[in-house]
Design an enzyme around this catalytic site. Structure first.
Site, PDB file in Angstrom:
ATOM      1  N   VAL A 190     -30.885 -64.840   2.702  1.00  0.00           N
ATOM      2  CA  VAL A 190     -31.713 -65.032   1.500  1.00  0.00           C
ATOM      3  C   VAL A 190     -30.855 -65.616   0.366  1.00  0.00           C
ATOM      4  CG1 VAL A 190     -33.046 -63.834  -0.286  1.00  0.00           C
ATOM      5  CG2 VAL A 190     -33.336 -63.196   2.132  1.00  0.00           C
ATOM      6  N   HIS A 191     -29.655 -65.071   0.200  1.00  0.00           N
ATOM      7  CA  HIS A 191     -28.747 -65.507  -0.866  1.00  0.00           C
ATOM      8  C   HIS A 191     -28.400 -66.996  -0.709  1.00  0.00           C
ATOM      9  CE1 HIS A 191     -25.450 -65.402  -3.713  1.00  0.00           C
ATOM     10  NE2 HIS A 191     -24.537 -65.571  -2.786  1.00  0.00           N
TER      11      HIS A 191
END
Lengths: 293, 210
Positions: free
Chosen positions: B169-170
């Site tokens: 996600v990051h």
């Protein structure tokens, strides 16, 4: 090894089935504790056949020597002084790998082909493929594998797979002077064990029985115990099975986790091509004329 | 349509170096860990020189990652406390993913999503460190009973799963929100970038400068 590889029915960290074409008879070693005199001929024979020389340890006040299984001591006579019915009994159990039908070590091992199970039931470590992570130790319900400090490889009893492959009995069985150790097909050993249990019951050991724990699918080393109702007296687990934690750790959760990784990447990609990147909108205009919102 | 100049420092050089040490250690620990995670990924062991080297490198890479992360987390810590606006931000998650940032409560130095990521990383790294030590057979494992090692192995795999997902996600967020990667590589952002993504932070900087 080339032809023997036909007899491998399970292989660690391997997702596809190994060759299935050949089938061999399942074998078992029967350890009749009621006949054992604690002479340690089995220990000596194991060292001799496998060319193992453990370090000389120290006396810790017991006939038991060495104190525990080690990377170079694959079998060990354990001596227990217990009073199950108020009377002292000296129980002697030959400890070593149980060669489970469902081996926790093999289930846990992350290295392809470091642990294999032959169709005759023997579970073997292939040190060449061992990476020394210790997962087999974590997976084993009987606390058997030992990791060497010298080479970081896991070691345990092979049930003399090399001897058995050419029709011989394991070295420990060969050396046993009282026939407390017997080797044959699993079926024959179960029948022999049943006879021994009947004899022991006649002699007053009313709780005599066979230890072939179903929780690990049965084992290819089985015991005749005088007190089969209390295996803890011999430091044997009452109902050994692959721990639910190990199942959780090594089971269906892993492929599901990988699927989640893949899915998250796919979602990211779809988001990028549909919604698109989040760019700085103001930059298209004259920058300094826009005060902060 | 010339690009606005980078004038606002978002990350200093030492902060950036720290971040990339964490990132490199994450990939070393993560790829070696994935090799042991599932047989289909065991081929990743080749990146590290085979199975035994993978087993040797993995825990040390993990230790480097945890130490470097917490050095970095020290100066990020206070900026990541959650506020009432953050909960509102999270409720409007569809505005977030729909690039409708103007509808959201103004974010400070970190928005609510970044803060959730931060605390997820803190929690998963603590779990990984503790459970990892408990199954590190070279040093500590045999001080723990079998059931504790079995529990630790399961916890370690679960925490690693959460961490990897959080980092996916990051990384995606940094690709999605243009200018983020530049901020972590070169350290500076444009005033427009700061105004759009972190208006509260921008306001504080302007007031500080004024």
């Amino acid at each position: 090894m080339a032809l023997q590889s036909l007899d491998i029915v399970a292989r660690s960290a391997t997702t596809l089935p190994p060759p299935q074409i050949r089938h061999t008879e399942e074998v078992a070693k029967l350890i009749d504790i009621s006949k054992c005199i604690g002479c340690k001929a089995c220990q000596a024979a194991c060292m001799e056949w496998n060319d193992l020389r453990d370090e000389v340890g120290i006396n810790f006040g017991s006939y038991q020597n060495p104190a525990d299984l080690t990377p170079a001591s694959w079998t060990l006579m354990r001596f227990y002084e217990v009073e199950p019915d108020g009377e002292l009994e000296w129980l002697i159990r030959k400890d070593g790998c149980m060669h489970c039908a469902e081996p926790g070590c093999l289930e846990a091992c992350p290295s392809p082909g470091a642990i294999i199970k032959y169709s005759n039931g023997i579970v073997d470590f292939v040190e060449e493929n061992c990476i020394g992570c210790g997962y087999c130790v974590t997976g084993c319900p009987f606390n058997i594998p030992r990791i060497s400090k010298k080479d970081n490889k896991a070691y345990k009893c092979t049930l003399c797979s090399d001897r058995v492959a050419v029709g011989l009995e394991p070295a420990c069985v060969k050396a046993c002077p009282t026939q407390a150790l017997v080797f044959g097909t699993k079926q024959a050993m179960l029948e022999h064990a049943a006879e021994r249990v009947a004899e022991l019951k006649e002699r007053g050991f009313k709780n005599a029985g066979v230890y072939d724990p179903p929780g690990v699918g049965g084992t290819h080393v089985i015991y005749v115990l005088q007190h089969a109702d209390k295996p803890e007296l011999y430091e044997l687990p009452k109902d050994p099975k692959i721990s639910p934690l190990v199942r959780l750790w090594k089971g269906i959760t892993k492929p599901l986790a990988l699927a989640a990784f893949g899915l998250s990447i796919v979602i990211g990609f779809l988001h990028y091509v549909s919604v698109g990147p989040n760019e700085v909108k103001e930059e298209k205009k004259d920058t300094d004329s826009n005060p902060p919102a | 349509m010339s690009r606005e100049e980078d004038t606002i420092v978002r990350y200093t050089a030492s902060e950036r170096i720290n971040h990339w040490i964490v990132a490199i250690a994450f990939f070393a620990a993560g790829l070696s860990g994935l090799a042991l995670f599932h047989p289909s990924l065991f081929f990743l062991a080749n990146l590290f020189g085979g199975g035994p080297w993978t087993r040797i490198i993995h825990p040390w890479a993990g230790v480097v990652m945890v130490i470097a992360f917490f050095l970095m987390a020290r100066w990020m810590w206070a900026d990541n406390y959650l506020t009432a606006e953050d909960w509102q931000w999270l409720k409007q998650i569809w505005d977030v993913v729909g690039n409708k940032e103007e509808r959201l409560p103004p974010a400070g130095r970190y928005n609510a999503g970044q803060k959730m990521l931060f605390w997820t990383l803190v929690a998963s790294l603590v779990l990984l460190l503790v459970s990892g030590a408990m199954i590190w057979y070279g040093y500590f494992a045999l001080y723990f009973p079998l059931w504790a090692r079995q529990l630790a192995a399961a916890v370690h795999a679960f925490a690693a799963f959460v961490l990897v997902l959080a980092i996916i996600v990051h990384i995606y967020a940094s690709i999605w929100v243009k200018g983020s990667i530049r901020a972590m590589v070169r350290g500076k952002v444009t005033p427009a970038w700061a105004r759009q993504h972190h208006p509260e932070w921008y306001r504080e900087i302007m007031e500080g400068k004024a």
